[in-house]
Write a protein that holds these residues in place. Sequence first.
Motif, short mmCIF file in Angstrom:
data_model
loop_
_atom_site.label_atom_id
_atom_site.label_comp_id
_atom_site.label_asym_id
_atom_site.label_seq_id
_atom_site.Cartn_x
_atom_site.Cartn_y
_atom_site.Cartn_z
N LEU A 25 0.82 -1.21 0.00
CA LEU A 25 0.00 0.00 0.00
C LEU A 25 0.86 1.27 0.00
CD1 LEU A 25 -2.75 -1.17 2.55
CD2 LEU A 25 -2.94 -1.04 0.04
N ALA A 26 2.04 1.18 0.63
CA ALA A 26 2.91 2.36 0.70
C ALA A 26 3.35 2.83 -0.68
CB ALA A 26 4.13 2.06 1.57
N LEU A 28 1.45 3.00 -3.24
CA LEU A 28 0.30 3.53 -3.97
C LEU A 28 -0.06 4.90 -3.40
CD1 LEU A 28 -1.86 0.25 -3.79
CD2 LEU A 28 -0.12 0.87 -5.49
N PRO A 29 0.26 5.97 -4.13
CA PRO A 29 0.06 7.32 -3.57
C PRO A 29 -1.32 7.53 -2.97
CG PRO A 29 1.20 7.43 -5.68
CD PRO A 29 0.86 6.00 -5.47
N ALA A 30 -2.36 7.04 -3.64
CA ALA A 30 -3.71 7.31 -3.15
C ALA A 30 -4.00 6.60 -1.83
CB ALA A 30 -4.73 6.88 -4.20
N LEU A 31 -3.25 5.53 -1.55
CA LEU A 31 -3.55 4.75 -0.36
C LEU A 31 -2.42 4.77 0.67
CD1 LEU A 31 -5.16 1.62 -2.09
CD2 LEU A 31 -6.35 3.49 -0.91
N ALA A 32 -1.32 5.47 0.33
CA ALA A 32 -0.14 5.40 1.18
C ALA A 32 -0.42 5.81 2.62
CB ALA A 32 0.98 6.26 0.58
N GLU A 33 -1.38 6.73 2.78
CA GLU A 33 -1.65 7.18 4.16
C GLU A 33 -2.27 6.08 5.02
OE1 GLU A 33 -5.10 9.84 4.70
OE2 GLU A 33 -5.47 9.67 2.54
N HIS A 34 -2.79 5.01 4.33
CA HIS A 34 -3.39 3.90 5.09
C HIS A 34 -2.42 2.74 5.25
CE1 HIS A 34 -6.92 6.23 4.47
NE2 HIS A 34 -6.99 5.97 3.18
N GLN A 104 -14.78 6.48 1.77
CA GLN A 104 -13.70 6.67 2.72
C GLN A 104 -12.33 6.46 2.11
OE1 GLN A 104 -14.44 5.12 6.64
NE2 GLN A 104 -16.43 4.36 5.94
N GLY A 105 -12.30 6.00 0.87
CA GLY A 105 -11.02 5.89 0.18
C GLY A 105 -10.04 4.91 0.79
N LEU A 106 -10.54 3.89 1.45
CA LEU A 106 -9.65 2.89 2.05
C LEU A 106 -9.34 1.79 1.03
CD1 LEU A 106 -11.28 2.83 5.57
CD2 LEU A 106 -8.84 3.25 5.15
N PRO A 107 -8.32 0.96 1.29
CA PRO A 107 -7.93 -0.07 0.32
C PRO A 107 -9.03 -1.12 0.09
CG PRO A 107 -6.25 0.20 2.01
CD PRO A 107 -7.42 1.00 2.45
N ALA A 108 -9.07 -1.65 -1.13
CA ALA A 108 -10.03 -2.71 -1.45
C ALA A 108 -9.81 -3.96 -0.59
CB ALA A 108 -9.91 -3.07 -2.93
N VAL A 109 -8.58 -4.15 -0.15
CA VAL A 109 -8.31 -5.36 0.63
C VAL A 109 -9.07 -5.37 1.96
CG1 VAL A 109 -6.23 -4.51 1.81
CG2 VAL A 109 -6.47 -6.96 1.29
N LEU A 110 -9.35 -4.18 2.50
CA LEU A 110 -10.14 -4.12 3.72
C LEU A 110 -11.60 -4.46 3.43
CD1 LEU A 110 -8.71 -0.99 5.56
CD2 LEU A 110 -8.33 -3.41 6.09
N GLU A 111 -12.09 -3.93 2.32
CA GLU A 111 -13.46 -4.24 1.92
C GLU A 111 -13.60 -5.74 1.69
OE1 GLU A 111 -16.42 -2.13 -1.16
OE2 GLU A 111 -15.08 -3.60 -2.06
N ARG A 364 -4.39 -11.22 -1.30
CA ARG A 364 -3.39 -10.78 -2.27
C ARG A 364 -4.07 -10.28 -3.55
NH1 ARG A 364 2.05 -11.81 -3.58
NH2 ARG A 364 2.43 -10.94 -5.65
N THR A 365 -5.11 -10.97 -3.97
CA THR A 365 -5.84 -10.52 -5.15
C THR A 365 -6.44 -9.14 -4.92
OG1 THR A 365 -6.36 -12.82 -5.68
CG2 THR A 365 -7.65 -11.14 -6.81
N ALA A 366 -6.98 -8.92 -3.73
CA ALA A 366 -7.54 -7.61 -3.42
C ALA A 366 -6.44 -6.54 -3.43
CB ALA A 366 -8.24 -7.64 -2.07
N LEU A 367 -5.26 -6.90 -2.91
CA LEU A 367 -4.14 -5.95 -2.95
C LEU A 367 -3.74 -5.66 -4.40
CD1 LEU A 367 -1.93 -7.27 -0.01
CD2 LEU A 367 -2.95 -4.99 -0.16
N GLU A 368 -3.84 -6.68 -5.25
CA GLU A 368 -3.52 -6.46 -6.67
C GLU A 368 -4.56 -5.54 -7.31
OE1 GLU A 368 -0.76 -7.37 -8.16
OE2 GLU A 368 0.07 -8.77 -6.69
N LEU A 369 -5.81 -5.65 -6.86
CA LEU A 369 -6.84 -4.72 -7.35
C LEU A 369 -6.50 -3.30 -6.94
CD1 LEU A 369 -10.31 -6.50 -6.80
CD2 LEU A 369 -9.24 -5.90 -8.99
N ASP A 370 -6.06 -3.14 -5.70
CA ASP A 370 -5.61 -1.80 -5.26
C ASP A 370 -4.45 -1.32 -6.12
OD1 ASP A 370 -7.35 -1.20 -3.10
OD2 ASP A 370 -6.28 -2.58 -1.79
N THR A 371 -3.51 -2.22 -6.36
CA THR A 371 -2.33 -1.86 -7.17
C THR A 371 -2.73 -1.49 -8.59
OG1 THR A 371 -0.97 -3.35 -5.83
CG2 THR A 371 -0.11 -2.74 -8.01
#
Lengths: 574, 574
Positions: A25-26, A28-34, A104-111, A364-371
């Motif tokens: 996540l770090a 990914l600029p849009a999600l780095a804060e999370h 809320q703009g949080l990562p897809a992996v949390l959803e 991991r797939t969800a993280l790849e969606l975020d990526t």
Amino acid sequence: MNAYQPRLADHDFILLDVLQAPQTLAALPALAEHADPDLLRQVLEEAGKFVGEVVAPLNREGDEVGAQWRDGAVTMPPGFRDAYQAFWQAGWPSLACAVEDGGQGLPAVLEAQLYEMLSAANHGWTMAPGLLHGAYECIKHHASDALKATYLEKVATGEWLATMCLTEPHAGSDLGLVRTKAVPLPNDSESRFALSGTKIFISGGEHDLSDNIVHLVLARLPDSPPGPKGLSLFLVPKFYSDGSRSAVVCERIEEKMGLHGSPTCVMRFDEAPGWIVGEPGKGLNAMFVMMNAARLHVGLQGIGLLEAAWQKADAYAQERRQMRAPGSASNAGEADVIALHPAMRRILDTQRAWIDAGRVIGYRTALELDTLKHHPDAARREAAARWCSLVTPVLKSAWTEQAFSGASACLQVFGGHGYVREWGIEQHVRDARVAMIYEGTNEIQAIDLLLRKVLPDGATALRTLLAELAVELGDSPAAARTREAMARLARFTGEHLLPHTQAAGAAADTPYWLADDYLRALALVLMAWAWSRIGATAGADAGRWSQAQAGFWRWIWPEFEMRLGMLENGLTPA
Amino acid sequence: MNAYQPRLADHDFILLDVLQAPQTLAALPALAEHADPDLLRQVLEEAGKFVGEVVAPLNREGDEVGAQWRDGAVTMPPGFRDAYQAFWQAGWPSLACAVEDGGQGLPAVLEAQLYEMLSAANHGWTMAPGLLHGAYECIKHHASDALKATYLEKVATGEWLATMCLTEPHAGSDLGLVRTKAVPLPNDSESRFALSGTKIFISGGEHDLSDNIVHLVLARLPDSPPGPKGLSLFLVPKFYSDGSRSAVVCERIEEKMGLHGSPTCVMRFDEAPGWIVGEPGKGLNAMFVMMNAARLHVGLQGIGLLEAAWQKADAYAQERRQMRAPGSASNAGEADVIALHPAMRRILDTQRAWIDAGRVIGYRTALELDTLKHHPDAARREAAARWCSLVTPVLKSAWTEQAFSGASACLQVFGGHGYVREWGIEQHVRDARVAMIYEGTNEIQAIDLLLRKVLPDGATALRTLLAELAVELGDSPAAARTREAMARLARFTGEHLLPHTQAAGAAADTPYWLADDYLRALALVLMAWAWSRIGATAGADAGRWSQAQAGFWRWIWPEFEMRLGMLENGLTPA
């Protein structure tokens, strides 16, 4: 028997230790804060609390009472509406929606993890918000600005629920056969169309959870070509902005094997005015934009349903005493707890091996969606797209299959007590069965994988993915075994299957006969990779993970050799 | 969707052509007069007619209405009582009972096929008469003459139905934990006992099908030792000869996943007077006399349930059109029937391969039961006993497992339409699930096979059975493959498993970990044998049999190699 309760330490271990999500996540600029372990942990903890306290307790009554149809209206089971109102007001549906859309703009992996927990807790209830994110993406990327102004935020926040109206009585897996018509309304100031036709199997087509329902409907414009290219997408709400009701009627709801908490509706459109979403003839494209995410969620449903069944079976096996276990030295009365009997141990450890590996692959797939969405580097986005494209059908198919067969195995732990309703385990078996069918049957997933994803590019994407996965392995014996299996699958694909299908006069149906075995072989390779990674992370002190790890290699992994043999034989039928 | 209809040509082919039943029966003096193909065919035809016309049409409503409990009485679903009265009055329950007991003295193999058809047609209804023959054998061989005078003929003819009251809340697979008490009644002219306790999972414990119900009850005499050796068997009727009602109350019936047409009762005995059957402390022996036959019948239920599901799926697949099949040259509109799609073909052919092979093995087992009972030659009787002892747990376990997973695969053929009740396929999945549990769970069957039947005599019986089966094979490639597999299983058993378990310091639990894989490997060897025999009988003109035969070797048989590998690895865990 207690209802499902999330076990957050397991989630945290996979997400933070095995997958090291914050590092991903770090970047990914849009999600780095999370990209902060404490923040991720905190969101999961709050999610787990809501799921465990509000949603899980409604599951049993949801099955027993079920959704009730009367004169076109649907009353949801006791507590469902209140729980849903609390859910959207707390902001859960919009977790991974953009901030500018009210999210809320949080990562897809949390959803993804939220929906895994929700499905475990109450599959029926979760069907309603389950389609929201897809509808949000669809409207966001394809609807006109005017439509977005009215619908985007309502759907992002979940204040209004949404449906996908695809299937018709004669058109299931084959959407090209859809007949619902959309005729331009003459002189309509909003350039609307009148939709007419009957859609079936519409989850949440009608209910009392939210004050409005937004239907996304596949239909055919006049003079459009036959087949899938003649399909366009339309939006028809239950209520228009002026408060008037649309000509969309829920004719009845289906009596089903399970999932009684979710109304499966027959929806009739009687010249109901609606707007086109995206371009004419591009209806399937507009819907497929949400397909990977939706299929990932169904795969995670499978994991959640299996976890729920496992929790029940594990608790029962720790309590129920029958016979002495072989070699038992226990002094506790005349019988041992059945968790000590090898046949029960095998069932329980096998399900854990599927659940834990499924989480590694699913998160991991969800993280790849975020990526895919947020990475600044095009090459990295391409790699993420490759992952999602190849792994999603495998996750959807293999883990929904296991949710059903594994829930049935968990039922077996209860003996006769599993077949009666009292303990609640049979509900999981009935509920889980549907996930093998919807969002594309598991057979369709296998065809999608082999015929659309692996073969067309000469297996380049597959081989690249396997090579990338191999890099992530350490040098344990498990890693070596996994690498060898990857090499064998790649070799079979490149040196046998491809040349065979490309040969002059090759039978067109050969890969269709192999598709199921191929998907299964890849699922096992991915599991081996996942267990190699869990093993490497847990280390010598594997504790809670070691039994499931041993179970994987002993009882699940041998299928790989069998599938590879079946694939090879499939090229030279006797 | 039409209800199940027996397909008698399939039954006839297996019984008369593949197994050549008349030759077997001709060697049995008591049954030689029935060793006539036309007579056997005629009985099956009459049975099929009754099943198809009277029993099958009640199945759907039996599931939907279910058995209803009120104030201790149970009302069966519409039509159930009339069908049962017609059934026993036509003499069907007494088909294979001795003529001197009011029966017809026909071969057990006919009764086996009758119950296969009944289970396919209406599993719930069939539960009621399903226990009759076992109760008949139990009373015939163990009850006093006085008891027999009152009960034997009534149970043989089925005028009165019977139950087996074994399970208690804390005593399921482990009957040694049974607590129900039997206390001698002081000064009772009939030397009766007062029975007190609660039994659960009593199929047909209460109903309105017959005018009386005969309960066979496991209970413990005062001062009897703990465990299974302290158990005795008792008979307690619902009504005594003087018309008075016994103190046996149906407290409630269970809500179940399926099998709604069969009331699963909680029965409370309140000092209910009853008679001992057999000797004190020999209760389990008296019950186990009927165990092989009962387990065979459950295996045949599995075959019947799978046939019923297959019939529905096959009919649907011949009608439903979705997409063009790969390589299709059909001109029929925009889509082909789904029976032409490889993934559907595979599901359908796989189930047929299980059904057909199951019939060869199941009917042969029934013929061996006839042989065991009636053959004049002790060596032949011993061979028959060997067959029944080794094959019965395999048939019960593997074919009930397949009934469930195969019915689920048949549901998949319907896509979303399979998950809704409309087509009736989901009922088969729910009904079939119970057969993996009752009459000894499938895990118990595996332990029975390996720990009680194979290992104790140094695998002598197993190796003899395999050698006898090998003799019956011709010299086709399939036969050669089957022989090789038999040799490998025998070699693993004799040269690896036995020495391992007999070694000093061997872990007591090793065979328990292997039992499921072992049973599965033997099931596959038996299937290979069955398909070799069908292939040899059908010959080059295999017609209807060829697709299922090819399906067996391609999609089912590869599991053998996997199981053997798992067994070998199980002796040297990583």
